[in-house]
Scaffold this active site. Structure first.
Site, mmCIF file in Angstrom:
data_model
loop_
_atom_site.group_PDB
_atom_site.id
_atom_site.type_symbol
_atom_site.label_atom_id
_atom_site.label_comp_id
_atom_site.label_asym_id
_atom_site.label_seq_id
_atom_site.Cartn_x
_atom_site.Cartn_y
_atom_site.Cartn_z
ATOM 1 N N ASP A 63 36.110 58.605 31.034
ATOM 2 C CA ASP A 63 35.795 58.579 32.890
ATOM 3 C C ASP A 63 36.599 57.841 33.881
ATOM 4 O O ASP A 63 37.167 56.853 32.949
ATOM 5 C CB ASP A 63 34.540 57.759 33.643
ATOM 6 C CG ASP A 63 33.369 58.839 33.015
ATOM 7 O OD1 ASP A 63 33.786 59.976 32.648
ATOM 8 O OD2 ASP A 63 32.801 57.924 32.262
ATOM 9 N N ASP A 69 33.587 48.126 38.169
ATOM 10 C CA ASP A 69 33.938 48.614 36.975
ATOM 11 C C ASP A 69 34.594 47.550 36.392
ATOM 12 O O ASP A 69 34.360 47.082 35.348
ATOM 13 C CB ASP A 69 34.381 49.882 36.570
ATOM 14 C CG ASP A 69 33.422 51.488 37.019
ATOM 15 O OD1 ASP A 69 33.635 51.065 38.633
ATOM 16 O OD2 ASP A 69 32.596 51.924 36.147
ATOM 17 N N GLU A 91 30.567 49.350 27.799
ATOM 18 C CA GLU A 91 30.688 50.307 28.377
ATOM 19 C C GLU A 91 32.279 50.212 28.460
ATOM 20 O O GLU A 91 32.579 51.545 28.551
ATOM 21 C CB GLU A 91 29.902 50.945 29.326
ATOM 22 C CG GLU A 91 30.206 52.656 29.287
ATOM 23 C CD GLU A 91 29.727 53.375 30.872
ATOM 24 O OE1 GLU A 91 29.138 52.406 31.719
ATOM 25 O OE2 GLU A 91 29.635 54.203 30.988
ATOM 26 N N GLU A 92 32.919 49.803 28.928
ATOM 27 C CA GLU A 92 34.119 50.158 29.357
ATOM 28 C C GLU A 92 35.444 49.900 28.609
ATOM 29 O O GLU A 92 36.884 49.246 28.488
ATOM 30 C CB GLU A 92 34.567 48.788 30.760
ATOM 31 C CG GLU A 92 33.389 48.748 31.990
ATOM 32 C CD GLU A 92 33.492 50.370 31.704
ATOM 33 O OE1 GLU A 92 35.042 51.004 32.599
ATOM 34 O OE2 GLU A 92 32.881 51.281 32.876
ATOM 35 N N ASP A 110 26.566 47.554 30.028
ATOM 36 C CA ASP A 110 26.972 48.558 30.952
ATOM 37 C C ASP A 110 26.985 47.903 32.275
ATOM 38 O O ASP A 110 25.836 47.221 32.784
ATOM 39 C CB ASP A 110 25.737 49.594 31.208
ATOM 40 C CG ASP A 110 27.103 51.020 32.435
ATOM 41 O OD1 ASP A 110 27.789 50.259 32.439
ATOM 42 O OD2 ASP A 110 25.894 51.687 32.365
ATOM 43 N N LEU A 112 28.597 47.864 35.554
ATOM 44 C CA LEU A 112 27.945 48.653 36.721
ATOM 45 C C LEU A 112 27.917 49.986 36.197
ATOM 46 O O LEU A 112 28.490 50.763 36.286
ATOM 47 C CB LEU A 112 29.896 48.278 36.951
ATOM 48 C CG LEU A 112 29.812 48.232 38.575
ATOM 49 C CD1 LEU A 112 29.448 49.573 38.907
ATOM 50 C CD2 LEU A 112 29.103 47.002 38.683
ATOM 51 N N ASP A 113 27.001 50.084 35.973
ATOM 52 C CA ASP A 113 25.897 51.523 36.111
ATOM 53 C C ASP A 113 26.235 52.190 36.771
ATOM 54 O O ASP A 113 25.180 51.413 38.205
ATOM 55 C CB ASP A 113 24.074 51.121 35.226
ATOM 56 C CG ASP A 113 23.511 52.596 35.401
ATOM 57 O OD1 ASP A 113 24.387 53.390 33.873
ATOM 58 O OD2 ASP A 113 22.971 52.834 35.793
ATOM 59 N N GLU A 277 22.147 51.611 27.458
ATOM 60 C CA GLU A 277 21.850 51.936 28.423
ATOM 61 C C GLU A 277 19.977 52.729 28.482
ATOM 62 O O GLU A 277 19.034 51.634 28.750
ATOM 63 C CB GLU A 277 22.219 53.019 28.785
ATOM 64 C CG GLU A 277 23.576 52.758 29.647
ATOM 65 C CD GLU A 277 24.582 54.131 30.963
ATOM 66 O OE1 GLU A 277 24.465 54.037 31.025
ATOM 67 O OE2 GLU A 277 24.147 55.530 29.841
HETATM 68 P P1 AFP Z 1 28.139 55.656 35.960
HETATM 69 O O1 AFP Z 1 27.492 54.471 35.652
HETATM 70 O O2 AFP Z 1 29.044 56.622 34.949
HETATM 71 O O3 AFP Z 1 27.956 56.524 36.847
HETATM 72 O O4 AFP Z 1 26.760 56.504 34.771
HETATM 73 C C1 AFP Z 1 25.465 56.073 35.810
HETATM 74 C C2 AFP Z 1 24.899 57.118 35.260
HETATM 75 O O5 AFP Z 1 24.769 56.934 33.266
HETATM 76 C C3 AFP Z 1 23.141 56.849 34.810
HETATM 77 O O6 AFP Z 1 23.123 55.444 35.739
HETATM 78 C C4 AFP Z 1 22.935 57.610 35.956
HETATM 79 O O7 AFP Z 1 21.178 57.982 35.479
HETATM 80 C C5 AFP Z 1 23.523 58.587 35.310
HETATM 81 O O8 AFP Z 1 24.552 58.516 34.637
HETATM 82 C C6 AFP Z 1 23.507 60.275 36.351
HETATM 83 O O9 AFP Z 1 23.860 61.268 36.359
HETATM 84 P P2 AFP Z 1 24.308 62.356 36.499
HETATM 85 O O10 AFP Z 1 25.337 62.516 37.628
HETATM 86 O O11 AFP Z 1 24.547 63.420 35.153
HETATM 87 O O12 AFP Z 1 22.855 62.804 37.662
#
Ligand code: AFP
Length: 337
Positions: A63, A69, A91-92, A110, A112-113, A277
């Site tokens: 990503d 992040d 995660e990073e 993680d 920055l989730d 997570e």
């Molecule tokens: P990021 O931290 O890469 O944005 O991912 C967020 C996540 O892991 C979690 O927090 C959400 O529940 C999920 O992704 C959302 O995923 P979608 O964008 O596929 O709905």
């Protein structure tokens, strides 16, 4: 205890846990200090340098990283150098980072989730689990992260939302501490949360409907059928797209969160990562009387029993109100064809 500070709460916990209590408390307080700093970056929004846009580098999963992040990861990594942490698994970063061979704890994080929500002023967070180190952390750093989630000594997350809050469990229930600027401290606001067993609210990214298994589709079809369908009740749907925010809602008022595997390339096991997570959130859910399962064809393995095969492993995750999770398991189960 409602109204007491995180420090006071941890003092009591440490006193009753002579083996790990003091060190785990130190780590949690270190994380909390750092979260205040990260919250400052978040608060500045587009006015701050952390929102300057994508930095161009990619994380372990390919990503594109936003600057926030990277900043959050750097800050938490640094903060963990000052507390009894031997290993930092983020995660990073592709591989765990060795901080101090002589320390006894590993942190899975993680930093920055919900990064896709950074620019949209929606709640984001930092998720973590604290594990005992297994073997020599310098020789086999990965091993400490390949323990089932049930080995976590503490887990939780900070949410950078309308309030800065810490949702945490040290194995004696799930609690929420809200940061008070007036007291300059995290204050216990919800002690021993209890997720209602029954719910009529689910959270799922329904845009993936065409990619799901027939079993997953049937579960949602039956929810959508409402009062005249097989479930005989109307369901509501909520999906923030930040695990920390969706989990907060479920802890407060019940519901289920579902991120199943699907047919998209790279999504056979869904999107959520097991170690930093799903495991922390599953501990919080279970400690609040809820359930957390792997929603695949085997139908309902407990997340906290799964032995990870690698730090960045994904897992089809469902958690929340226990009766609804049991129902979902029946849809996914082997006997349901
Ligand atoms: P990021 O931290 O890469 O944005 O991912 C967020 C996540 O892991 C979690 O927090 C959400 O529940 C999920 O992704 C959302 O995923 P979608 O964008 O596929 O709905």
């Amino acid at each position: 205890m409602t109204g007491s500070s995180l420090a006071a709460f941890l003092e009591e916990y440490a006193a009753s846990n002579p083996k790990d209590g003091e060190a785990v408390s130190e780590i949690l307080l270190g994380l909390a200090k750092c979260a205040e700093q990260v919250r400052d970056y978040v608060n500045q929004g587009a006015l701050g340098s952390a929102f300057a846009g994508a930095k161009g580098s990619t994380n372990a999963d390919g990503d594109t990283q936003k600057e926030l992040d990277v900043l959050a990861d750097d800050n938490f990594l640094d903060a963990m150098r000052a507390v009894p942490v031997a290993l930092y698994g983020s995660e990073e970063i592709n591989n765990p980072v060795l901080l101090d061979r002589n320390k006894k704890y590993a942190i899975a994080i993680d930093p920055l989730d919900g990064s896709s929500n950074i620019d949209t002023n929606v709640s984001i967070g930092t998720i973590f689990g604290i594990l005992p180190v297994i073997g020599d952390p310098a020789e086999h750093p990965e091993n400490s992260f390949l323990q089932p989630g049930s080995s976590q000594l503490a887990a939780g997350y900070f949410i950078y939302g309308p309030q800065l809050a810490l949702v945490v469990s040290v194995g004696n229930g799930t609690h929420i501490f809200v940061y008070s600027a007036r007291s300059n401290a995290f204050i216990l606001a919800y002690e021993n949360l209890k997720i209602p067993q029954q719910t009529s609210e689910y959270g799922i990214n329904a845009s993936n409907y065409n990619e799901w298994s027939d079993k997953q589709r049937r579960y949602i079809d039956d929810c959508l059928a409402g009062a005249s369908g097989p479930r005989q009740k109307k369901f509501n749907m909520r999906w923030v797209g930040s695990l920390v925010a969706d989990a907060y809602r479920i802890l407060i008022r019940g519901g289920v969160f579902i991120y199943p595997g699907d047919k998209r390339k790279g999504y056979a096991n869904g999107r959520l990562r097991l170690v930093y997570e799903a495991n922390p959130v599953s501990l919080l859910a279970e400690q609040a009387g809820g359930a957390a399962v792997c929603c695949d064809e085997e139908g309902g393995r407990r997340i906290l029993d799964i032995i990870p095969t690698e730090l960045h492993q994904r897992i089809p995750l469902a958690f929340g109100s226990s009766a609804e999770i049991a129902c979902l398991e029946q849809y996914h189960g082997k006997n349901n064809t």
